[in-house]
Design a protein around this motif. Structure first.
Motif, PDB file in Angstrom:
ATOM      1  N   MET A  72       0.844  -1.201   0.000  1.00 18.52           N
ATOM      2  CA  MET A  72       0.000   0.000   0.000  1.00 18.52           C
ATOM      3  C   MET A  72       0.878   1.249   0.000  1.00 18.52           C
ATOM      4  N   ASP A 108      -7.465   1.969  -1.364  1.00 20.74           N
ATOM      5  CA  ASP A 108      -6.134   2.337  -1.834  1.00 20.74           C
ATOM      6  C   ASP A 108      -6.036   2.348  -3.356  1.00 20.74           C
ATOM      7  N   ASP A 153     -11.062   8.179  -0.596  1.00 21.49           N
ATOM      8  CA  ASP A 153      -9.778   8.227   0.112  1.00 21.49           C
ATOM      9  C   ASP A 153      -9.962   8.128   1.625  1.00 21.49           C
ATOM     10  N   SER A 158      -0.670   3.212   5.736  1.00 21.70           N
ATOM     11  CA  SER A 158      -1.163   3.927   4.551  1.00 21.70           C
ATOM     12  C   SER A 158      -1.549   5.346   4.916  1.00 21.70           C
TER      13      SER A 158
END
Length: 471
Positions: free
Chosen positions: A1, A96, A102, A138
């Motif tokens: 990621m 992702d 998002d 992430s």
């Protein structure tokens, strides 16, 4: 990621005034019905959202809800639940790889509580640890959370502060219709703003609409009107009389004597002095209700400040007469999930005779899978012409005014505007009262006989491959 700065290093929630989670029409209701259908057990869902920050406002627009299968629940009871980590990993991988979302918003229930909502100590610990995990794994994925009781909610957004500690900030939920709203201990708009001072002014409206509906209208609803000419000025006056107390007027134009046959609230002296339309209308509205918060913006809809104003709105009225402004307003409305009502008039003259005098009111709510584009009310060739960088080209290509075929300004324009403005405001009020079924397009014609009817044909024939409203 992928790995980057957590939540964007220059967009800290601590620097923002408002954090909001916004839903498409009926999606919040669907979420609650799915998670609260069994009050014997806690349930869980993940919302995939897009985060946008404009000035001091942070908006999470919910794109999709993901519900786990029953086998994902590793522990489930009336006051506890545990979800398989593989499910969350799959959700994060999905976020992702996508460009339309998002943010992950986790939602769980406290079915044992009927009223006030709160996050438990276990919630604090679990969500804080998950925020740390996202920071480590992430940094491009934002995180928020919601807890639902039977009648209330509480929401918050998470981030890592400058010292590397996880912190959270309260968030409010906004829906397309007032009937979907439920209270939160963090939401000040549920306070009663119908006071003794306003009783005399709105007591007859209360008799007609009901006290609870008037409270919804009067309590913190922000309405923006783009274009305060012949239609917009009448809409503004109607709104004040109906009890709306926060209105933004957006129009960069100045008054002229030729406006006096149709603009409400402006005076002959205003026109002679060429005052800004928004200033003259603001003065008029404040004379009706001096306690109302009327804000004047003498700016073009493409100004950055106007994006912020529209993003903060609960509803937008489009009362402009060109395609470029409508294109921009619709773009901002879908970006921030703000519903809007578009109005328009048409007067066609042939051989010095008016052959058509009509108009329409179009109701657009995010999630209804209808917009000005799919309805073919947006001419993108005209948008390109109106936005052409060469002023000489724009002046030559853009037809100004209401009348097609002849440059006339008749008193009849005012009556046509009044019908359309009244229909538009009545459409808005119905979003609070729900006294009747919604009509997406209402048409008014005053030709052989004046008539009002629903335009079902345009709905049936709309473009079903529209990328704007995601049919």
């Amino acid at each position: 990621m992928k790995k980057s700065n957590f939540f964007g290093k220059n967009l800290k929630l601590s620097n923002l005034q408002s954090v909001e989670i916004r839903f498409a029409n009926q999606e919040f209701t669907a979420l609650r019905e799915n998670l609260l259908k069994d009050l014997n057990n806690e349930y869980f869902a993940c919302l995939l959202a897009k985060r946008t920050v404009v000035k001091d406002l942070c908006v999470y627009t919910v794109v999709e809800a993901v519900y786990p299968n029953l086998n994902v629940y590793k522990n489930q009871g009336g006051a506890s639940l545990r979800v398989d980590g593989k499910f969350m990993r799959k959700v994060l991988l999905d976020v992702d790889r996508r460009i339309d979302v998002d943010t992950v918003i986790d939602v769980h229930t406290h079915p044992f509580a009927s009223t006030n909502a709160w996050f438990s100590g276990t919630d604090d610990n679990d969500e804080g640890n998950f925020a740390k995990y996202l920071n480590k794994e992430s940094g491009d994925i934002h995180y928020a959370s919601i807890v639902l009781t039977q009648l209330y909610y509480k929401a918050r957004a998470w981030e890592i502060d400058g010292h590397g500690e996880v912190v959270h900030f309260p968030a409010l939920i906004k829906t397309q219709k007032a009937s979907e709203r439920i209270p939160s201990p963090d939401d000040p708009s549920f306070r009663d703003n119908i006071t003794d001072d306003t009783d005399d002014m709105f007591n007859r409206s209360v008799l007609a609409l009901g006290l609870e509906k008037m409270r919804l209208i009067a309590n913190g609803q922000k309405i923006s009107i783009v274009g305060v000419g012949g239609i917009g000025s009448i809409i503004a006056e109607h709104l004040i009389h109906m009890g709306f107390t926060e209105i933004a007027l957006i129009d960069f134009d100045t008054l002229e004597l030729s406006n006096m046959n149709r603009i409400v609230g402006a005076t002959y002296d205003d026109a002679v002095k060429k005052r800004l339309k928004v200033d003259a209308i603001k003065d008029s509205l404040n004379k009706i209700n001096p306690n109302a918060k009327i804000t004047a913006y003498p700016l073009n809809v493409f100004d950055e400040e106007i994006e912020y104003v529209l993003a903060k709105s609960d509803w937008i009225f489009i009362a402009t007469d060109n395609h470029a402004s409508r294109y921009r307003i619709q773009e901002v409305a879908f970006k921030y999930y703000v519903p809007f009502i578009a109005t328009g008039v048409n007067i066609t003259v042939s051989d010095d005779v008016i052959t058509d005098m009509s108009g329409e009111v179009i109701l657009i709510r995010i999630g209804d899978k209808v917009c000005l584009t799919c309805l073919k009310r947006m001419n993108y060739n005209e948008v390109a012409k109106e936005l052409h960088p060469d002023e000489a080209v724009r002046v030559g290509l853009v037809a100004k005014g209401y009348v097609k075929g002849k440059d006339i300004k008749e008193p009849a324009v005012k009556t046509l505007n009044t019908y359309l403005a009244t229909m538009a405001v009545d459409t808005l009020v119905n979003q609070y009262t729900e006294r009747r079924k919604d009509s997406v397009i209402l048409v008014y014609e005053d030709n052989e006989y004046p008539t009002i009817y629903e335009d079902k044909t345009s709905i049936e024939n709309r473009n079903c491959s529209c990328s704007v409203c995601r049919i």
